[in-house]
Scaffold this motif. Structure first.
Motif, PDB file in Angstrom:
ATOM      1  N   GLY A  64       0.749  -1.373  -0.004  1.00 29.92           N
ATOM      2  CA  GLY A  64       0.418   0.446   0.138  1.00 29.92           C
ATOM      3  C   GLY A  64       1.007   1.125   0.147  1.00 29.92           C
ATOM      4  N   LEU A  65       2.158   1.194   0.352  1.00 24.72           N
ATOM      5  CA  LEU A  65       2.496   1.865  -0.342  1.00 24.72           C
ATOM      6  C   LEU A  65       2.887   3.037  -1.666  1.00 24.72           C
ATOM      7  CD1 LEU A  65       5.464   1.426   2.742  1.00 24.72           C
ATOM      8  CD2 LEU A  65       3.610   3.173   3.195  1.00 24.72           C
ATOM      9  N   ALA A  66       2.005   3.308  -2.420  1.00 22.07           N
ATOM     10  CA  ALA A  66       1.824   3.784  -3.573  1.00 22.07           C
ATOM     11  C   ALA A  66       2.808   4.659  -4.152  1.00 22.07           C
ATOM     12  CB  ALA A  66       1.067   3.900  -4.481  1.00 22.07           C
ATOM     13  N   VAL A  67       3.251   5.623  -3.590  1.00 22.92           N
ATOM     14  CA  VAL A  67       3.637   6.904  -3.761  1.00 22.92           C
ATOM     15  C   VAL A  67       5.120   7.209  -3.623  1.00 22.92           C
ATOM     16  CG1 VAL A  67       3.730   9.313  -3.350  1.00 22.92           C
ATOM     17  CG2 VAL A  67       1.909   8.331  -3.345  1.00 22.92           C
ATOM     18  N   SER A  68       6.241   6.710  -4.154  1.00 24.51           N
ATOM     19  CA  SER A  68       7.768   7.242  -3.977  1.00 24.51           C
ATOM     20  C   SER A  68       7.912   8.451  -4.944  1.00 24.51           C
ATOM     21  CB  SER A  68       8.346   6.191  -5.022  1.00 24.51           C
ATOM     22  OG  SER A  68       7.783   5.152  -4.812  1.00 24.51           O
ATOM     23  N   ALA A  69       9.335   9.439  -4.419  1.00 21.87           N
ATOM     24  CA  ALA A  69       9.297  10.276  -4.668  1.00 21.87           C
ATOM     25  C   ALA A  69      11.126  10.579  -3.454  1.00 21.87           C
ATOM     26  CB  ALA A  69       8.485  11.571  -4.042  1.00 21.87           C
ATOM     27  N   PHE A  70      11.139  11.799  -4.278  1.00 23.23           N
ATOM     28  CA  PHE A  70      12.545  12.276  -4.575  1.00 23.23           C
ATOM     29  C   PHE A  70      12.609  13.862  -3.772  1.00 23.23           C
ATOM     30  CE2 PHE A  70      13.806   9.179  -6.909  1.00 23.23           C
ATOM     31  CZ  PHE A  70      14.891   8.054  -6.611  1.00 23.23           C
ATOM     32  N   ALA A  71      12.874  14.560  -2.767  1.00 20.16           N
ATOM     33  CA  ALA A  71      13.120  15.927  -1.929  1.00 20.16           C
ATOM     34  C   ALA A  71      14.534  16.391  -1.702  1.00 20.16           C
ATOM     35  CB  ALA A  71      12.420  15.626  -0.691  1.00 20.16           C
ATOM     36  N   LEU A  72      14.825  17.145  -3.171  1.00 26.12           N
ATOM     37  CA  LEU A  72      16.313  17.757  -3.116  1.00 26.12           C
ATOM     38  C   LEU A  72      16.120  18.836  -2.202  1.00 26.12           C
ATOM     39  CD1 LEU A  72      15.389  16.033  -5.646  1.00 26.12           C
ATOM     40  CD2 LEU A  72      17.453  17.091  -6.093  1.00 26.12           C
ATOM     41  N   VAL A  73      17.132  18.886  -1.101  1.00 30.16           N
ATOM     42  CA  VAL A  73      16.990  19.491   0.446  1.00 30.16           C
ATOM     43  C   VAL A  73      18.391  20.335   0.240  1.00 30.16           C
ATOM     44  CG1 VAL A  73      16.608  19.614   2.800  1.00 30.16           C
ATOM     45  CG2 VAL A  73      15.954  18.485   1.645  1.00 30.16           C
ATOM     46  N   GLY A  74      17.676  21.791   0.449  1.00 29.43           N
ATOM     47  CA  GLY A  74      19.448  22.575   0.724  1.00 29.43           C
ATOM     48  C   GLY A  74      19.504  23.503   1.601  1.00 29.43           C
ATOM     49  N   LEU A  75      20.527  23.357   2.520  1.00 32.27           N
ATOM     50  CA  LEU A  75      19.812  23.269   4.078  1.00 32.27           C
ATOM     51  C   LEU A  75      20.607  25.059   3.871  1.00 32.27           C
ATOM     52  CD1 LEU A  75      21.877  20.921   5.742  1.00 32.27           C
ATOM     53  CD2 LEU A  75      19.246  21.462   5.898  1.00 32.27           C
ATOM     54  N   SER A  76      20.379  26.238   5.212  1.00 35.80           N
ATOM     55  CA  SER A  76      20.469  27.336   5.300  1.00 35.80           C
ATOM     56  C   SER A  76      22.288  27.592   5.021  1.00 35.80           C
ATOM     57  CB  SER A  76      19.862  27.549   6.183  1.00 35.80           C
ATOM     58  OG  SER A  76      19.906  27.770   7.673  1.00 35.80           O
ATOM     59  N   SER A  77      22.634  26.311   6.236  1.00 32.86           N
ATOM     60  CA  SER A  77      23.997  26.565   6.855  1.00 32.86           C
ATOM     61  C   SER A  77      24.330  25.101   6.500  1.00 32.86           C
ATOM     62  CB  SER A  77      24.387  26.596   8.255  1.00 32.86           C
ATOM     63  OG  SER A  77      25.244  26.377   9.229  1.00 32.86           O
ATOM     64  N   GLN A  78      26.227  25.044   6.153  1.00 24.86           N
ATOM     65  CA  GLN A  78      26.240  23.609   6.172  1.00 24.86           C
ATOM     66  C   GLN A  78      27.777  23.463   7.737  1.00 24.86           C
ATOM     67  OE1 GLN A  78      25.625  25.886   3.125  1.00 24.86           O
ATOM     68  NE2 GLN A  78      24.476  23.847   2.704  1.00 24.86           N
ATOM     69  N   SER A  79      27.381  24.073   8.298  1.00 25.25           N
ATOM     70  CA  SER A  79      27.969  24.254   9.301  1.00 25.25           C
ATOM     71  C   SER A  79      28.099  22.280  10.137  1.00 25.25           C
ATOM     72  CB  SER A  79      28.373  25.154  10.990  1.00 25.25           C
ATOM     73  OG  SER A  79      26.793  24.406  11.171  1.00 25.25           O
ATOM     74  N   GLU A  80      28.679  22.414  10.328  1.00 27.45           N
ATOM     75  CA  GLU A  80      28.924  20.786  11.202  1.00 27.45           C
ATOM     76  C   GLU A  80      27.808  20.256  12.247  1.00 27.45           C
ATOM     77  OE1 GLU A  80      30.350  16.800  11.268  1.00 27.45           O
ATOM     78  OE2 GLU A  80      30.856  18.845   9.929  1.00 27.45           O
ATOM     79  N   ALA A  81      27.317  21.504  13.020  1.00 30.95           N
ATOM     80  CA  ALA A  81      26.103  21.161  13.854  1.00 30.95           C
ATOM     81  C   ALA A  81      24.971  21.516  13.018  1.00 30.95           C
ATOM     82  CB  ALA A  81      25.599  22.390  14.763  1.00 30.95           C
ATOM     83  N   ASP A  82      24.832  22.040  12.104  1.00 27.21           N
ATOM     84  CA  ASP A  82      23.577  22.262  11.349  1.00 27.21           C
ATOM     85  C   ASP A  82      23.193  20.681  10.808  1.00 27.21           C
ATOM     86  OD1 ASP A  82      22.679  24.817  12.993  1.00 27.21           O
ATOM     87  OD2 ASP A  82      23.533  25.574  10.997  1.00 27.21           O
ATOM     88  N   VAL A 134      16.602  23.458   7.136  1.00 24.20           N
ATOM     89  CA  VAL A 134      15.923  23.492   5.505  1.00 24.20           C
ATOM     90  C   VAL A 134      15.561  24.776   5.075  1.00 24.20           C
ATOM     91  CG1 VAL A 134      14.308  22.969   4.090  1.00 24.20           C
ATOM     92  CG2 VAL A 134      15.007  21.591   6.328  1.00 24.20           C
ATOM     93  N   GLU A 135      16.466  25.559   3.967  1.00 27.83           N
ATOM     94  CA  GLU A 135      16.227  26.673   3.092  1.00 27.83           C
ATOM     95  C   GLU A 135      14.967  26.467   2.306  1.00 27.83           C
ATOM     96  OE1 GLU A 135      19.337  28.675   0.757  1.00 27.83           O
ATOM     97  OE2 GLU A 135      18.979  30.296   2.389  1.00 27.83           O
ATOM     98  N   SER A 136      15.351  25.122   1.507  1.00 30.07           N
ATOM     99  CA  SER A 136      14.546  25.133   0.093  1.00 30.07           C
ATOM    100  C   SER A 136      14.518  23.765   0.166  1.00 30.07           C
ATOM    101  CB  SER A 136      15.629  25.574  -0.984  1.00 30.07           C
ATOM    102  OG  SER A 136      15.984  24.641  -1.025  1.00 30.07           O
ATOM    103  N   VAL A 137      13.551  23.598  -0.104  1.00 29.92           N
ATOM    104  CA  VAL A 137      12.735  21.456  -0.750  1.00 29.92           C
ATOM    105  C   VAL A 137      12.345  21.930  -2.315  1.00 29.92           C
ATOM    106  CG1 VAL A 137      11.437  20.033  -0.227  1.00 29.92           C
ATOM    107  CG2 VAL A 137      12.664  21.303   1.284  1.00 29.92           C
TER     108      VAL A 137
END
Length: 155
Positions: A64-82, A134-137
């Motif tokens: 019953g898991l009929a939907v497969s999708a990809f999400a491309l995610v941009g972060l607001s910071s690439q600091s190690e903590a984030d 998350v900055e963009s999706v």
């Protein structure tokens, strides 16, 4: 680091990728050695981390898991903590089945499965885009799966 494997090791890997439920006796017969050394080799491949584990391949659509999708995610910071905070959050999301950190304009790609489009949309709106880092999706729905080969190429 590339592992040093001989022809028998490669045969073992090829056979186990084709059938992870094969018995040790049958595996030994297919690769041309007796059962005790075959078992020792399999255990050595496991201990070396070459064999990561064994799984059943389950068809999500049949459940019953009929939907497969990809999400491309941009972060607001690439600091190690984030990065670490976002990675921990991703591990908690059941809908996300794979996550890869990328180079370039996109920071992460998430492979998601859901029972329906509404569930996936709710995840994107209520969870993913609300994550503080998350900055963009951007999302893309899978129209048709052409290939699903989780095994690695073995010579």
């Amino acid at each position: 680091m590339k592992a040093r494997l001989d022809a028998i090791d490669w045969k073992i890997l090829r056979e186990l990728q084709a059938d992870g439920r094969i018995t040790n006796v049958a595996l030994a017969g297919r690769v041309g050695i007796s059962a005790p050394p075959c078992l020792r080799r399999v255990r050595a491949l496991e201990e070396a981390g070459i064999i990561e584990g064994y799984r059943a391949m389950v068809d999500g659509r049949a459940l019953g898991l009929a939907v497969s999708a990809f999400a491309l995610v941009g972060l607001s910071s690439q600091s190690e903590a984030d990065l670490l905070t976002f990675e921990a959050r991703v591990r908690s999301w059941e809908i996300v089945r794979e996550c890869h950190m990328l180079s370039g304009d996109i920071d992460f790609i998430l492979k998601c499965i859901a029972p329906d489009l509404e569930t996936f949309q709710a995840f994107v709106i209520e969870e993913l885009t609300r994550a503080p880092q998350v900055e963009s999706v951007r999302t893309s729905l899978v129209i048709r799966r052409l290939k699903n080969e989780p095994a690695v190429p073995v010579p």
